[in-house]
Scaffold this active site. Structure first.
Site, mmCIF file in Angstrom:
data_model
loop_
_atom_site.group_PDB
_atom_site.id
_atom_site.type_symbol
_atom_site.label_atom_id
_atom_site.label_comp_id
_atom_site.label_asym_id
_atom_site.label_seq_id
_atom_site.Cartn_x
_atom_site.Cartn_y
_atom_site.Cartn_z
ATOM 1 N N PHE A 67 0.445 -1.151 -0.013
ATOM 2 C CA PHE A 67 -0.239 0.026 -0.121
ATOM 3 C C PHE A 67 1.182 1.559 0.036
ATOM 4 C CE2 PHE A 67 -4.060 2.008 2.147
ATOM 5 C CZ PHE A 67 -4.241 2.417 0.583
ATOM 6 N N THR A 94 3.549 4.061 -2.890
ATOM 7 C CA THR A 94 3.278 4.587 -4.130
ATOM 8 C C THR A 94 1.863 4.330 -4.378
ATOM 9 O OG1 THR A 94 5.076 5.986 -3.873
ATOM 10 C CG2 THR A 94 3.975 6.491 -5.977
ATOM 11 N N LYS A 153 8.062 -4.912 -12.738
ATOM 12 C CA LYS A 153 9.785 -5.475 -14.045
ATOM 13 C C LYS A 153 10.601 -6.806 -12.537
ATOM 14 C CE LYS A 153 10.228 -1.125 -11.493
ATOM 15 N NZ LYS A 153 9.006 0.255 -11.632
ATOM 16 N N VAL A 162 6.173 -1.446 -17.332
ATOM 17 C CA VAL A 162 6.725 -0.638 -18.364
ATOM 18 C C VAL A 162 6.656 0.784 -18.762
ATOM 19 C CG1 VAL A 162 8.182 -0.762 -20.293
ATOM 20 C CG2 VAL A 162 7.801 -2.698 -18.949
ATOM 21 N N ILE A 204 2.126 4.170 -19.060
ATOM 22 C CA ILE A 204 2.043 4.430 -20.905
ATOM 23 C C ILE A 204 1.523 3.124 -20.905
ATOM 24 C CG2 ILE A 204 3.140 4.487 -23.087
ATOM 25 C CD1 ILE A 204 5.269 6.907 -21.895
ATOM 26 N N GLU A 262 13.060 3.614 -7.532
ATOM 27 C CA GLU A 262 12.070 2.882 -6.421
ATOM 28 C C GLU A 262 12.316 3.152 -4.749
ATOM 29 O OE1 GLU A 262 11.171 -0.006 -8.107
ATOM 30 O OE2 GLU A 262 10.814 1.680 -9.808
ATOM 31 N N ASP A 308 16.801 -0.876 -13.824
ATOM 32 C CA ASP A 308 14.947 -0.311 -13.810
ATOM 33 C C ASP A 308 14.763 -0.334 -15.544
ATOM 34 O OD1 ASP A 308 12.310 0.249 -12.655
ATOM 35 O OD2 ASP A 308 12.866 1.910 -13.834
ATOM 36 N N LYS A 350 13.108 -3.172 -17.687
ATOM 37 C CA LYS A 350 11.837 -2.997 -18.805
ATOM 38 C C LYS A 350 11.496 -3.075 -20.366
ATOM 39 C CE LYS A 350 10.357 0.711 -15.670
ATOM 40 N NZ LYS A 350 10.379 2.237 -15.240
HETATM 41 P P1 NAP Z 1 6.027 1.919 -2.073
HETATM 42 O O1 NAP Z 1 6.096 3.060 -2.442
HETATM 43 O O2 NAP Z 1 7.660 0.890 -2.044
HETATM 44 O O3 NAP Z 1 5.408 0.268 -1.673
HETATM 45 C C1 NAP Z 1 6.391 -0.177 -1.434
HETATM 46 C C2 NAP Z 1 4.555 -1.019 -0.706
HETATM 47 O O4 NAP Z 1 4.838 -1.809 -0.152
HETATM 48 C C3 NAP Z 1 5.530 -0.231 0.481
HETATM 49 O O5 NAP Z 1 3.987 0.471 1.392
HETATM 50 C C4 NAP Z 1 5.520 -1.369 1.598
HETATM 51 O O6 NAP Z 1 5.206 -1.268 2.706
HETATM 52 C C5 NAP Z 1 4.786 -2.193 1.063
HETATM 53 N N1 NAP Z 1 4.991 -4.271 0.977
HETATM 54 C C6 NAP Z 1 6.352 -4.309 0.582
HETATM 55 N N2 NAP Z 1 7.052 -5.199 1.328
HETATM 56 C C7 NAP Z 1 5.930 -6.355 1.749
HETATM 57 C C8 NAP Z 1 5.655 -7.340 3.050
HETATM 58 N N3 NAP Z 1 5.921 -8.199 2.720
HETATM 59 N N4 NAP Z 1 4.385 -7.045 2.826
HETATM 60 C C9 NAP Z 1 3.769 -6.311 3.070
HETATM 61 N N5 NAP Z 1 3.154 -4.919 2.158
HETATM 62 C C10 NAP Z 1 5.129 -4.992 1.401
HETATM 63 O O7 NAP Z 1 6.793 1.340 -4.197
HETATM 64 P P2 NAP Z 1 5.844 1.654 -5.703
HETATM 65 O O8 NAP Z 1 6.556 2.738 -5.705
HETATM 66 O O9 NAP Z 1 4.633 1.865 -4.929
HETATM 67 O O10 NAP Z 1 5.901 0.619 -6.064
HETATM 68 C C11 NAP Z 1 5.451 -0.434 -6.099
HETATM 69 C C12 NAP Z 1 5.285 -1.343 -7.006
HETATM 70 O O11 NAP Z 1 5.236 -1.417 -8.500
HETATM 71 C C13 NAP Z 1 6.896 -1.989 -7.172
HETATM 72 O O12 NAP Z 1 7.156 -3.089 -7.737
HETATM 73 C C14 NAP Z 1 7.393 -0.787 -8.777
HETATM 74 O O13 NAP Z 1 8.904 -0.800 -9.403
HETATM 75 C C15 NAP Z 1 6.102 -0.417 -9.336
HETATM 76 N N6 NAP Z 1 6.237 0.331 -10.416
HETATM 77 C C16 NAP Z 1 6.215 1.670 -9.448
HETATM 78 C C17 NAP Z 1 5.611 3.030 -10.197
HETATM 79 C C18 NAP Z 1 5.602 4.489 -8.861
HETATM 80 O O14 NAP Z 1 6.044 5.213 -10.072
HETATM 81 N N7 NAP Z 1 5.971 4.543 -7.977
HETATM 82 C C19 NAP Z 1 6.124 2.885 -11.211
HETATM 83 C C20 NAP Z 1 5.872 1.621 -12.302
HETATM 84 C C21 NAP Z 1 5.945 0.690 -11.565
HETATM 85 P P3 NAP Z 1 6.047 -0.308 4.489
HETATM 86 O O15 NAP Z 1 5.477 1.061 4.587
HETATM 87 O O16 NAP Z 1 5.819 -1.904 5.150
HETATM 88 O O17 NAP Z 1 7.448 -0.727 3.343
HETATM 89 N N1 HSE Z 2 11.685 2.970 -10.702
HETATM 90 C C1 HSE Z 2 10.631 3.927 -11.788
HETATM 91 C C2 HSE Z 2 10.509 5.428 -12.411
HETATM 92 C C3 HSE Z 2 9.177 3.890 -11.786
HETATM 93 O O1 HSE Z 2 11.545 6.261 -12.293
HETATM 94 O O2 HSE Z 2 10.220 4.917 -13.779
HETATM 95 C C4 HSE Z 2 8.222 3.519 -12.849
HETATM 96 O O3 HSE Z 2 8.227 2.058 -13.261
#
Ligand code: NAP
Ligand code: HSE
Length: 428
Positions: free
Chosen positions: A13, A15, A107, A134, A138, A192, A203, A207
């Site tokens: 839960f 970003t 990814k 990815v 988009i 990340e 990263d 992708k």
């Molecule tokens: P984030 O903000 O770090 O969120 C990850 C969440 O997962 C945190 O709330 C963390 O909780 C929780 N978590 C981690 N391990 C866990 C576990 N064992 N049990 C329960 N909760 C757990 O990361 P994010 O940016 O949302 O990214 C999530 C995924 O989307 C990643 O695979 C990332 O590569 C991908 N992604 C991100 C974006 C972007 O723009 N941010 C874009 C595309 C793809 P805690 O608070 O306990 O640490």
């Molecule tokens: N950390 C990644 C980025 C999130 O900056 O593009 C989206 O995959």
């Protein structure tokens, strides 16, 4: 047959998880119209309930038990947004084996264990979708698999990391310091959990491995991708680039050549009038060249809470439709070729080289002759600034094999005329 409600659970839960929760809430009533069913988020897996209570209208949906989700037969869609390999891999695999559909933005996992997980999904007649993995908001996975299916794809070139594009844009347009720009990108939710993956090109490497696998129908994993990040790019390189009419971008490239597949990520000097040059901030762009469509470009927000959630929710809708028409698990991985991967030393490019050299007559001639002996011809030379008692030399080569440039640099860097090669950046 209609179904009144489809139940889903969210793992993580942060970003993106929060974005998905918001988009699902915003779409609550629309969704019923669009799908002719109601989608209910039954559980959200977190590690610390108190940390996340204020983010939800009903805190009773927060749980710390993955087993409670796995063992709930009502839950048909598991949305994994924790990131990383473990426990994400174990959770996704067991959800698929339990006959649950999975949507993920992970990814790292798809680029590493995608093949294995798609097989598990197929065997269990369920869906595994990953549009958000990815280029964030988009749509690129689905167009590559569906709309462009009639093409032989020759090349994919993209800016697929929002964090590094944000940093390079801030350094170029505002003269911002690298560290400050990275801090801003992290604050905005683009980076990340460990931003090394962003800034070192890993990263983007994951992708492009995913895109290459889909486009060329051959398995390409992250280990096949040559990666070089932006940590060595200096403000000096950026100003030379500007003076020469170029912009520095972190480019991910996958090419299907007669000698195999070229798949790499590295900074690149792009002409300032190229469409990629104007892709700024957290925006991403992916250029695809196919034999029928020719060129097509996808552009949009590559990272961030809501843009990424848009892709995740799109996948949730697609899975819900499959559940409703009982066609889950019919999407195949479509990997049926086995094409070799080209080694980086056999790829070709033009190179921008910034060198500190001895400031005396004959130095340029010596350098030119070493390049010449190694089959490297020079297109442009600029000698501008003095660095202590040395001179700074910028050389742009013609298009040469990487092996030849590294051989020449090995000799030059151990010679008395060159004190160091400060930068080597590939040129478009
Ligand atoms: P984030 O903000 O770090 O969120 C990850 C969440 O997962 C945190 O709330 C963390 O909780 C929780 N978590 C981690 N391990 C866990 C576990 N064992 N049990 C329960 N909760 C757990 O990361 P994010 O940016 O949302 O990214 C999530 C995924 O989307 C990643 O695979 C990332 O590569 C991908 N992604 C991100 C974006 C972007 O723009 N941010 C874009 C595309 C793809 P805690 O608070 O306990 O640490
Ligand atoms: N950390 C990644 C980025 C999130 O900056 O593009 C989206 O995959």
């Amino acid at each position: 047959m209609s179904q009144e409600t489809i139940h889903a659970a969210l793992l993580g839960f942060g970003t993106v998880g929060t974005g998905v929760y918001k988009v699902l809430k915003n779409q609550e009533s629309e969704m019923q119209q669009k799908l002719n069913t109601k989608l209910v988020l039954d559980s959200i897996l977190v590690r610390d309930i108190r940390k996340y209570e204020s983010r939800v209208s009903d805190p009773s949906i927060l749980t710390t038990s993955f087993d409670s989700i796995l063992e709930n037969p009502q839950i048909e869609i598991v949305i994994e947004l924790m990131g990383g390999i473990e426990p994400a891999y174990t959770y996704i695999r067991s959800a698929l084996e339990a006959g649950k559909n999975v949507v993920t933005a992970n990814k790292d996992l798809i680029a590493d264990k995608g093949g294995e997980l798609f097989q598990v999904a197929e065997e269990n007649h369920v869906e595994l979708r990953f549009e958000a993995a990815v280029a964030g908001g988009i749509p690129i996975i689905s167009p590559l698999k569906n709309s462009l299916a009639g093409n032989e794809i020759h090349q994919i070139m993209g800016i697929v990391n929002g964090t590094t594009n944000y940093i390079l844009s801030k350094m170029t347009d505002e003269g911002m310091d690298y560290v400050d720009a990275l801090a801003e990108a992290t604050e905005l939710g683009y980076a990340e959990a460990d931003p090394t993956a962003d800034v070192e090109g890993y990263d983007a490497g994951r992708k492009i491995a995913i895109l290459a696998t889909i486009a060329f129908h051959t398995r390409v994993t992250f280990r096949d991708v040559y990666t070089e990040g932006i940590t060595k790019i200096t403000s000096k390189d950026i100003s030379y680039a500007k003076a020469l009419g170029w912009v520095i971008k972190l480019i991910a490239l996958a090419k299907h050549t007669d000698e195999g597949i070229e798949v790499k990520v590295h900074p690149m000097l792009i002409p300032e009038n190229h469409p990629m040059a104007s892709v700024s901030g957290s925006y991403n762009a992916v250029f695809v060249h196919g034999d029928a469509v020719q060129d097509v470009m996808f552009y949009g927000r590559g990272a961030g809470e809501l843009p990424t959630a848009s892709s995740v929710v799109g996948d949730i809708f697609s899975v819900a439709r499959r559940i409703l028409d009982h066609s889950q698990g019919s999407t195949k991985d479509n990997v049926y070729r086995n094409i070799p991967i080209k080694r980086i030393e056999n790829t070709k490019s033009k190179y921008f080289l910034r060198m500190e050299v001895e400031n005396k007559p004959g130095v340029l001639a010596t350098i030119a002759s070493i390049f010449g002996n190694n089959s490297v011809s020079i297109e442009q030379v600029i000698q501008k600034n003095k660095v202590g008692s040395n001179a700074e030399l910028v050389i742009v080569t013609s298009c040469v094999r990487e092996r030849h440039i590294t051989d020449a640099l090995l000799i030059l860097n151990s010679s008395s005329v060159v004190s160091k090669t400060a930068s080597m950046i590939r040129v478009y």
